[in-house]
Design a protein around this motif. Structure first.
Motif, PDB file in Angstrom:
ATOM      1  N   LYS A  52       0.838  -1.211   0.000  1.00 53.79           N
ATOM      2  CA  LYS A  52       0.000   0.000   0.000  1.00 53.79           C
ATOM      3  C   LYS A  52       0.869   1.256   0.000  1.00 53.79           C
ATOM      4  O   LYS A  52       0.545   2.249  -0.652  1.00 53.79           O
ATOM      5  CB  LYS A  52      -0.916  -0.001   1.221  1.00 53.79           C
ATOM      6  N   ASN A  53       1.973   1.215   0.754  1.00 53.11           N
ATOM      7  CA  ASN A  53       2.874   2.371   0.798  1.00 53.11           C
ATOM      8  C   ASN A  53       3.492   2.657  -0.565  1.00 53.11           C
ATOM      9  O   ASN A  53       3.631   3.811  -0.968  1.00 53.11           O
ATOM     10  CB  ASN A  53       3.979   2.143   1.833  1.00 53.11           C
ATOM     11  N   VAL A  54       3.886   1.592  -1.274  1.00 58.54           N
ATOM     12  CA  VAL A  54       4.485   1.770  -2.604  1.00 58.54           C
ATOM     13  C   VAL A  54       3.468   2.406  -3.548  1.00 58.54           C
ATOM     14  O   VAL A  54       3.785   3.340  -4.292  1.00 58.54           O
ATOM     15  CB  VAL A  54       4.989   0.422  -3.168  1.00 58.54           C
ATOM     16  N   LEU A  55       2.217   1.929  -3.508  1.00 61.21           N
ATOM     17  CA  LEU A  55       1.169   2.505  -4.362  1.00 61.21           C
ATOM     18  C   LEU A  55       0.899   3.958  -3.988  1.00 61.21           C
ATOM     19  O   LEU A  55       0.717   4.816  -4.865  1.00 61.21           O
ATOM     20  CB  LEU A  55      -0.115   1.679  -4.244  1.00 61.21           C
ATOM     21  N   HIS A  56       0.897   4.256  -2.699  1.00 64.12           N
ATOM     22  CA  HIS A  56       0.681   5.635  -2.236  1.00 64.12           C
ATOM     23  C   HIS A  56       1.806   6.533  -2.739  1.00 64.12           C
ATOM     24  O   HIS A  56       1.566   7.662  -3.187  1.00 64.12           O
ATOM     25  CB  HIS A  56       0.591   5.661  -0.712  1.00 64.12           C
ATOM     26  N   ASP A  57       3.042   6.047  -2.657  1.00 67.82           N
ATOM     27  CA  ASP A  57       4.195   6.816  -3.148  1.00 67.82           C
ATOM     28  C   ASP A  57       4.085   7.078  -4.651  1.00 67.82           C
ATOM     29  O   ASP A  57       4.366   8.181  -5.124  1.00 67.82           O
ATOM     30  CB  ASP A  57       5.505   6.079  -2.852  1.00 67.82           C
ATOM     31  N   GLN A  58       3.679   6.043  -5.406  1.00 69.35           N
ATOM     32  CA  GLN A  58       3.565   6.201  -6.855  1.00 69.35           C
ATOM     33  C   GLN A  58       2.485   7.212  -7.224  1.00 69.35           C
ATOM     34  O   GLN A  58       2.640   7.988  -8.162  1.00 69.35           O
ATOM     35  CB  GLN A  58       3.278   4.844  -7.519  1.00 69.35           C
ATOM     36  N   LYS A  59       1.386   7.205  -6.464  1.00 66.74           N
ATOM     37  CA  LYS A  59       0.326   8.175  -6.726  1.00 66.74           C
ATOM     38  C   LYS A  59       0.855   9.598  -6.570  1.00 66.74           C
ATOM     39  O   LYS A  59       0.593  10.478  -7.399  1.00 66.74           O
ATOM     40  CB  LYS A  59      -0.847   7.941  -5.779  1.00 66.74           C
ATOM     41  N   ALA A  60       1.623   9.823  -5.497  1.00 70.15           N
ATOM     42  CA  ALA A  60       2.185  11.166  -5.278  1.00 70.15           C
ATOM     43  C   ALA A  60       3.157  11.556  -6.387  1.00 70.15           C
ATOM     44  O   ALA A  60       3.194  12.712  -6.811  1.00 70.15           O
ATOM     45  CB  ALA A  60       2.883  11.206  -3.916  1.00 70.15           C
ATOM     46  N   ILE A  61       3.932  10.584  -6.880  1.00 67.19           N
ATOM     47  CA  ILE A  61       4.920  10.871  -7.931  1.00 67.19           C
ATOM     48  C   ILE A  61       4.233  11.224  -9.244  1.00 67.19           C
ATOM     49  O   ILE A  61       4.554  12.233  -9.878  1.00 67.19           O
ATOM     50  CB  ILE A  61       5.858   9.663  -8.120  1.00 67.19           C
ATOM     51  N   TRP A  62       3.269  10.406  -9.667  1.00 64.45           N
ATOM     52  CA  TRP A  62       2.683  10.581 -10.994  1.00 64.45           C
ATOM     53  C   TRP A  62       1.622  11.677 -11.047  1.00 64.45           C
ATOM     54  O   TRP A  62       1.248  12.115 -12.132  1.00 64.45           O
ATOM     55  CB  TRP A  62       2.124   9.254 -11.507  1.00 64.45           C
ATOM     56  N   THR A  63       1.114  12.111  -9.882  1.00 66.36           N
ATOM     57  CA  THR A  63       0.179  13.242  -9.876  1.00 66.36           C
ATOM     58  C   THR A  63       0.896  14.571  -9.656  1.00 66.36           C
ATOM     59  O   THR A  63       0.262  15.621  -9.682  1.00 66.36           O
ATOM     60  CB  THR A  63      -0.902  13.063  -8.786  1.00 66.36           C
TER      61      THR A  63
END
Length: 201
Positions: A52-63
């Motif tokens: 979940k943390n990895v997905l949360h990090d990716q969301k912040a990066i790509w947005t």
């Protein structure tokens, strides 16, 4: 080969030995405050939470680009963009120096390069996590999982960006090749796994 393996293991296990020790509990505060006990404990991160943390990090990066368009964080974005443009412009002029393999033979660059560096980066989180399981140390387990989270986040972005820009690896270009024509080189629908100007190719 044995000294290279030993060096990689020394880096991984040495860092585990230093960091995987349980932190000493803080000294009790006058008046018997329970804050010290709360500070000394550490909640264990589960592997599910890691995903979940990895997905949360990716969301912040790509947005992030959408936030920059709305005027947020534009100064650091401009600095990074200008730096990247500068490296791309300078690349054909500085790459020939690094392209000369005789300057960077094995005995000059040392054993921590290429595959050995990748092994050290990958095995370090595993070693921390395994040490945490063996010693029942939440701190060591969390350290391993957080290191794996950072590594996974960086590799996802790296893979996507390499596929997007399609740059040839410097090693793919012959000694007398054109170093100005290295971008957007696709093979079979995907790029050839190239890297940015400062990539570890």
């Amino acid at each position: 080969m044995a000294h290279i393996t030993g060096l990689v293991l020394a880096c991984v296990l040495g860092s585990v030995a230093v960091v995987a020790q349980e932190p000493s509990p803080p000294a009790p505060q006058p008046g018997g405050s329970s804050t010290a006990q709360a500070v000394g404990s550490e909640t264990v991160i589960s592997p599910v939470q890691l995903g979940k943390n990895v997905l949360h990090d990716q969301k912040a990066i790509w947005t992030f680009p959408a936030k920059a368009v709305r005027g947020k964080h534009w100064k650091p974005l401009l600095a990074v963009a200008l730096g990247t443009v500068g490296l791309v412009i300078l690349d054909p002029h500085i790459e020939p120096y690094f392209h000369d393999q005789s300057r960077f033979s094995g005995y000059k660059t040392g054993p921590l390069r290429g595959r050995n560096t990748t092994l050290a980066e990958t095995l370090t989180p595993v070693a921390f996590y395994a040490t945490g399981l063996a010693t029942h140390s939440p701190h060591a387990r969390n350290t391993g999982l957080l290191a794996a989270e950072g590594l996974a986040g960086a590799q996802i972005v790296c893979f996507v960006m390499k596929q997007a820009v399609g740059r040839s690896k410097p090693s793919d270009i012959p000694p007398d090749g054109n170093l100005r024509d290295t971008w957007l080189k696709y093979k079979g629908g995907l790029t050839n796994g190239g890297s940015f100007p400062s990539g570890h190719s």
